[in-house]
Write a protein that holds these residues in place. Structure first.
Motif, PDB file in Angstrom:
ATOM      1  N   LYS A  62     120.011  -1.775  43.283  1.00 36.35           N
ATOM      2  CA  LYS A  62     120.447  -2.480  42.076  1.00 36.35           C
ATOM      3  C   LYS A  62     121.055  -1.543  41.039  1.00 36.35           C
ATOM      4  O   LYS A  62     121.720  -1.983  40.104  1.00 36.35           O
ATOM      5  N   TRP A  63     120.755  -0.258  41.168  1.00 36.83           N
ATOM      6  CA  TRP A  63     121.234   0.691  40.153  1.00 36.83           C
ATOM      7  C   TRP A  63     121.543   2.040  40.817  1.00 36.83           C
ATOM      8  O   TRP A  63     120.712   2.572  41.552  1.00 36.83           O
ATOM      9  N   ILE A  64     122.733   2.533  40.573  1.00 32.69           N
ATOM     10  CA  ILE A  64     123.081   3.888  41.031  1.00 32.69           C
ATOM     11  C   ILE A  64     123.216   4.778  39.796  1.00 32.69           C
ATOM     12  O   ILE A  64     124.024   4.495  38.896  1.00 32.69           O
ATOM     13  N   LYS A 296     113.783   2.233  30.373  1.00 31.94           N
ATOM     14  CA  LYS A 296     114.429   0.971  29.970  1.00 31.94           C
ATOM     15  C   LYS A 296     114.503   0.004  31.144  1.00 31.94           C
ATOM     16  O   LYS A 296     114.158  -1.168  31.039  1.00 31.94           O
ATOM     17  N   TRP A 297     114.979   0.521  32.271  1.00 22.60           N
ATOM     18  CA  TRP A 297     115.177  -0.280  33.483  1.00 22.60           C
ATOM     19  C   TRP A 297     113.887  -0.968  33.903  1.00 22.60           C
ATOM     20  O   TRP A 297     113.880  -2.156  34.253  1.00 22.60           O
ATOM     21  N   LEU A 298     112.811  -0.211  33.817  1.00 20.82           N
ATOM     22  CA  LEU A 298     111.516  -0.769  34.240  1.00 20.82           C
ATOM     23  C   LEU A 298     111.045  -1.881  33.313  1.00 20.82           C
ATOM     24  O   LEU A 298     110.246  -2.729  33.699  1.00 20.82           O
ATOM     25  N   GLY A 300     113.143  -4.024  32.264  1.00 14.65           N
ATOM     26  CA  GLY A 300     114.106  -5.093  32.484  1.00 14.65           C
ATOM     27  C   GLY A 300     115.347  -4.988  31.626  1.00 14.65           C
ATOM     28  O   GLY A 300     116.191  -5.880  31.610  1.00 14.65           O
ATOM     29  N   ASP A 301     115.474  -3.886  30.915  1.00 19.10           N
ATOM     30  CA  ASP A 301     116.632  -3.688  30.030  1.00 19.10           C
ATOM     31  C   ASP A 301     117.721  -2.957  30.813  1.00 19.10           C
ATOM     32  O   ASP A 301     117.527  -1.825  31.266  1.00 19.10           O
ATOM     33  N   THR A 302     118.866  -3.594  30.997  1.00 18.44           N
ATOM     34  CA  THR A 302     119.939  -2.953  31.776  1.00 18.44           C
ATOM     35  C   THR A 302     121.042  -2.378  30.890  1.00 18.44           C
ATOM     36  O   THR A 302     122.082  -1.962  31.378  1.00 18.44           O
ATOM     37  N   ASP A 303     120.773  -2.350  29.588  1.00 22.60           N
ATOM     38  CA  ASP A 303     121.754  -1.776  28.666  1.00 22.60           C
ATOM     39  C   ASP A 303     121.537  -0.251  28.601  1.00 22.60           C
ATOM     40  O   ASP A 303     121.106   0.306  27.604  1.00 22.60           O
ATOM     41  N   LEU A 304     121.827   0.419  29.714  1.00 17.49           N
ATOM     42  CA  LEU A 304     121.531   1.838  29.861  1.00 17.49           C
ATOM     43  C   LEU A 304     122.624   2.709  29.231  1.00 17.49           C
ATOM     44  O   LEU A 304     123.723   2.241  28.948  1.00 17.49           O
TER      45      LEU A 304
END
Lengths: 314, 314
Positions: A62-64, A296-298, A300-304
């Motif tokens: 889901k994330w690279i 952040k990702w953990l 649920g925030d995808t505004d990285l």
């Protein structure tokens, strides 16, 4: 949740990850395997090893997180189709790259290559042709994170900075700004011309013969962006016919640069084998960007930080 | 009134003098002659050519403008006895010298000597051992005009600066200050140790073996002041036994450095043949200091810029 690293951070950098994220399953590998990729939710990679075929195996991914700035080697279409988020370490390069660029500029101005040769001959000679950086003008193509950091340092040395981007829109540490369309008319004012532009269709062969003709014959031209900026034949011609005074090249149309390229042997060309961004602190810095993003990702925030737009190429 | 130059400025720099001071009689010579000296009211010299004997001829001389910073070669006693005012170009060196020092530091950090050697072999290799300057600590012995300029630039690169002088009294662009007496205890904190100290009885062999032992084994030691700072045998020993990581030397106990000195051949020593202050703009800058002083002098004002105290040696 599994985090798959395709490189192996030093133990002292790896330990804090395991401690800070005990709930995660980390795999540190020295390369990319499709079996591991099948298990991975998050991939941490330099980005150069990933192919379209690999992405087919990455069914859970889901994330690279790309520990690099350029993503032109990544299978953009396949990643976008799968809706995988990509973020990178934009900005991480700014310190080592800006230090490298200043190192090269100052070395030329203060005649270090000459000095090193004299030393080999145990020859005390004061006949160095040294000039000063102060009061010169630098034109910076692509004043983003890296270009602005170079601008900041150049300004500390009393250099006037002219930024140049597509729109001519303001950028940090630039005394003035111009757009790509105004480039040719601005070039005669520049003692140093630096590109840190990314590879996009627009930047491909952006610099043409007319641009080198417009530069001062004493100008130092530096390409620290991507090799697509200029047709290497045009560049070699500009050097051979003394349209410019010096070229410092960290990037090339084809890398590695062929051993029979004439660029190796010009006395006024420095070949830096695409290492200006390298640093003994590189992985440490990458993880400093990765860790808050992972937190952040953990949640649920995808505004990285540094989420990339693969459709634009940067 | 006659102004005697013992060097010949370029025509474009000479002309403004003649135009701005038409009432004066200028002589531009490529050396020092006693006959000319007898006629001179003002002497403009690099200061290295003047002997005690010369001064006996200089019966009209009232002001010596030294286009240099060091005056240890000047016949101080004879000049003082005759009551001749001496002023110099203190500060003129700061730009080229600080640029040279940053050039050397950055070149080492970014592996330029290695890169140049790779290029000679047309060899594309990314195995450079590059580090970053940022976040390191520099200890600057003698934070005067030149030392503070180096401090200013180092701070721009994110370096912490520690100044060190006799008293430990505050100096510009130093994050903290220590006195000579505190030097040994401060050295283990420094990644870079720079001296720009002048030659005085106090600075002679100020650095001893114990100081090199106290430095980090990775420390870059730079002597850009005077060669009297350290016994060259002690320095060579420190390099040979890896008490320090690198030495960049612009000054030596005996100059020119003998061609059989071991300093030439260490791979981690840079010999800069006392040229760090040289610049194609040197004479231009000297005259920028000389002209306002000359204007003052002609009005009877002897409170000139950079009047020197020959009894102290700087």
């Amino acid at each position: 949740m599994r985090v798959y690293f395709t490189f192996e951070p030093r133990p002292d950098l790896r330990e804090p990850l395991l401690t800070d994220f005990p709930q995660l399953d980390f795999v540190f590998d020295s390369g990319l395997s499709n079996e591991e990729l099948q298990q991975a939710d998050i991939l941490v990679t330099y980005g150069e090893d990933l192919t379209e075929e690999n992405i087919q195996y990455a069914t859970k991914l889901k994330w690279i997180f790309v520990a690099s700035a350029g993503i032109e080697k990544m299978p953009a279409r396949a990643i976008m189709e799968r809706g995988i988020l990509v973020s990178n370490v934009r900005g991480i390069h700014k310190t080592p790259m800006a230090e490298s660029m200043l190192a090269h500029i100052l070395a030329i101005k203060r005649a270090l290559p000459w000095m090193y040769e004299q030393q080999k001959k145990s020859e005390w000679s004061k006949k160095a042709k040294q000039t000063e950086l102060r009061d010169s003008t630098a034109l910076i193509l692509g004043p983003g994170a890296i270009g602005s950091e170079v601008g900041r340092l150049l300004q500390a040395f009393g250099v006037t900075t002219i930024g140049c981007n597509r729109s001519g829109k303001e950028a940090a540490y630039m005394d003035s700004m111009i757009s790509f369309a105004q480039l040719k008319e601005a070039l005669p004012n520049a003692d140093i011309v630096i590109s840190v532009l990314p590879k996009t269709p627009e930047t491909t062969h952006l610099l043409k013969e007319e641009h080198f003709v417009a530069m001062k014959s004493s100008a130092i031209f530096m390409n620290f962006g991507r090799g697509n900026l200029v047709d290497e034949k045009v560049l070699i011609q500009a050097i051979a016919t003394e349209q410019i005074g010096y070229a410092v090249l960290d990037v090339f149309e084809v890398e590695p640069l062929s051993s029979d390229s004439p660029l190796w042997s010009f006395s006024n060309v420095i070949v830096s084998p695409h290492i200006s961004s390298h640093s003994s602190r590189y992985v440490e810095r990458s993880l400093e960007i990765f860790k808050p993003s992972l937190t952040k990702w953990l949640k649920g925030d995808t505004d990285l930080e540094n989420v990339m737009d693969l459709s634009r190429g940067y």
